[in-house]
Design a protein around this motif. Structure first.
Motif, PDB file in Angstrom:
ATOM      1  N   THR A 170       1.645 149.616  16.184  1.00  0.00           N
ATOM      2  CA  THR A 170       1.292 150.763  17.028  1.00  0.00           C
ATOM      3  C   THR A 170       1.440 150.410  18.508  1.00  0.00           C
ATOM      4  O   THR A 170       1.971 151.201  19.294  1.00  0.00           O
ATOM      5  N   ALA A 171       0.989 149.238  18.881  1.00  0.00           N
ATOM      6  CA  ALA A 171       1.119 148.798  20.270  1.00  0.00           C
ATOM      7  C   ALA A 171       2.591 148.688  20.660  1.00  0.00           C
ATOM      8  O   ALA A 171       2.965 149.031  21.790  1.00  0.00           O
ATOM      9  N   ALA A 172       3.445 148.228  19.742  1.00  0.00           N
ATOM     10  CA  ALA A 172       4.875 148.119  20.030  1.00  0.00           C
ATOM     11  C   ALA A 172       5.485 149.488  20.318  1.00  0.00           C
ATOM     12  O   ALA A 172       6.329 149.630  21.208  1.00  0.00           O
ATOM     13  N   VAL A 173       5.045 150.507  19.581  1.00  0.00           N
ATOM     14  CA  VAL A 173       5.533 151.864  19.834  1.00  0.00           C
ATOM     15  C   VAL A 173       5.122 152.311  21.234  1.00  0.00           C
ATOM     16  O   VAL A 173       5.935 152.845  21.999  1.00  0.00           O
ATOM     17  N   GLU A 174       3.865 152.085  21.579  1.00  0.00           N
ATOM     18  CA  GLU A 174       3.370 152.495  22.901  1.00  0.00           C
ATOM     19  C   GLU A 174       4.054 151.721  24.028  1.00  0.00           C
ATOM     20  O   GLU A 174       4.436 152.295  25.037  1.00  0.00           O
ATOM     21  N   ARG A 182       6.424 152.903  27.371  1.00  0.00           N
ATOM     22  CA  ARG A 182       5.949 152.704  28.744  1.00  0.00           C
ATOM     23  C   ARG A 182       6.480 151.448  29.428  1.00  0.00           C
ATOM     24  O   ARG A 182       6.567 151.399  30.650  1.00  0.00           O
ATOM     25  N   ALA A 183       6.754 150.428  28.671  1.00  0.00           N
ATOM     26  CA  ALA A 183       7.258 149.163  29.236  1.00  0.00           C
ATOM     27  C   ALA A 183       8.362 148.657  28.316  1.00  0.00           C
ATOM     28  O   ALA A 183       8.163 147.756  27.512  1.00  0.00           O
ATOM     29  N   LYS A 184       9.523 149.254  28.435  1.00  0.00           N
ATOM     30  CA  LYS A 184      10.611 149.065  27.474  1.00  0.00           C
ATOM     31  C   LYS A 184      11.095 147.619  27.322  1.00  0.00           C
ATOM     32  O   LYS A 184      11.680 147.278  26.312  1.00  0.00           O
ATOM     33  N   SER A 185      10.852 146.793  28.274  1.00  0.00           N
ATOM     34  CA  SER A 185      11.337 145.407  28.177  1.00  0.00           C
ATOM     35  C   SER A 185      10.286 144.456  27.601  1.00  0.00           C
ATOM     36  O   SER A 185      10.438 143.246  27.688  1.00  0.00           O
ATOM     37  N   THR A 186       9.229 145.004  27.003  1.00  0.00           N
ATOM     38  CA  THR A 186       8.154 144.186  26.444  1.00  0.00           C
ATOM     39  C   THR A 186       8.389 143.916  24.963  1.00  0.00           C
ATOM     40  O   THR A 186       8.766 144.806  24.214  1.00  0.00           O
ATOM     41  N   SER A 187       8.158 142.681  24.539  1.00  0.00           N
ATOM     42  CA  SER A 187       8.215 142.315  23.127  1.00  0.00           C
ATOM     43  C   SER A 187       6.842 141.822  22.698  1.00  0.00           C
ATOM     44  O   SER A 187       6.216 141.035  23.400  1.00  0.00           O
ATOM     45  N   LEU A 188       6.396 142.274  21.553  1.00  0.00           N
ATOM     46  CA  LEU A 188       5.134 141.796  20.985  1.00  0.00           C
ATOM     47  C   LEU A 188       5.458 140.824  19.858  1.00  0.00           C
ATOM     48  O   LEU A 188       6.336 141.082  19.037  1.00  0.00           O
ATOM     49  N   PRO A 209       7.997 144.874  17.062  1.00  0.00           N
ATOM     50  CA  PRO A 209       7.260 143.619  17.110  1.00  0.00           C
ATOM     51  C   PRO A 209       7.871 142.558  16.188  1.00  0.00           C
ATOM     52  O   PRO A 209       8.559 142.867  15.225  1.00  0.00           O
ATOM     53  N   TYR A 210       7.567 141.321  16.509  1.00  0.00           N
ATOM     54  CA  TYR A 210       8.002 140.181  15.712  1.00  0.00           C
ATOM     55  C   TYR A 210       6.795 139.587  14.996  1.00  0.00           C
ATOM     56  O   TYR A 210       5.710 139.507  15.560  1.00  0.00           O
TER      57      TYR A 210
END
Length: 85
Positions: A11-15, A19-25, A73-74
């Protein structure tokens, strides 16, 4: 608790994707690390599968070099293999 963690991260990866497209979880399973926390369980661990904190940190840093935000997410283990939930 693994299912809850899985859904939280997905869910956090979707959000973050919105909002912060270059973020990886990344969820990282370090294996069994030789610490006081794992000490009571170490008698069941093969010596070659009991890792130092330094080794585990290096493995994590190496894995982080390969992640791409569009695949977040990974769910990875210490050997950079996908952990299936």
């Amino acid at each position: 608790s693994k299912a809850a963690l899985n859904m939280l991260v997905k869910t956090a990866a979707v959000e973050y994707g919105r909002r912060a497209k270059s973020t990886s979880l990344v969820c990282y399973h370090p294996g069994t690390v030789d610490t006081a926390l794992s000490e009571p369980f170490q008698h069941n661990v093969k010596p070659e599968k009991l890792f130092t904190a330094q080794f585990t940190a290096n493995q994590l840093l190496t894995a982080l070099e390969t992640v791409e935000s569009q695949h977040s997410p990974y769910f990875l283990d210490w050997d950079h293999k996908v952990v299936s939930w």
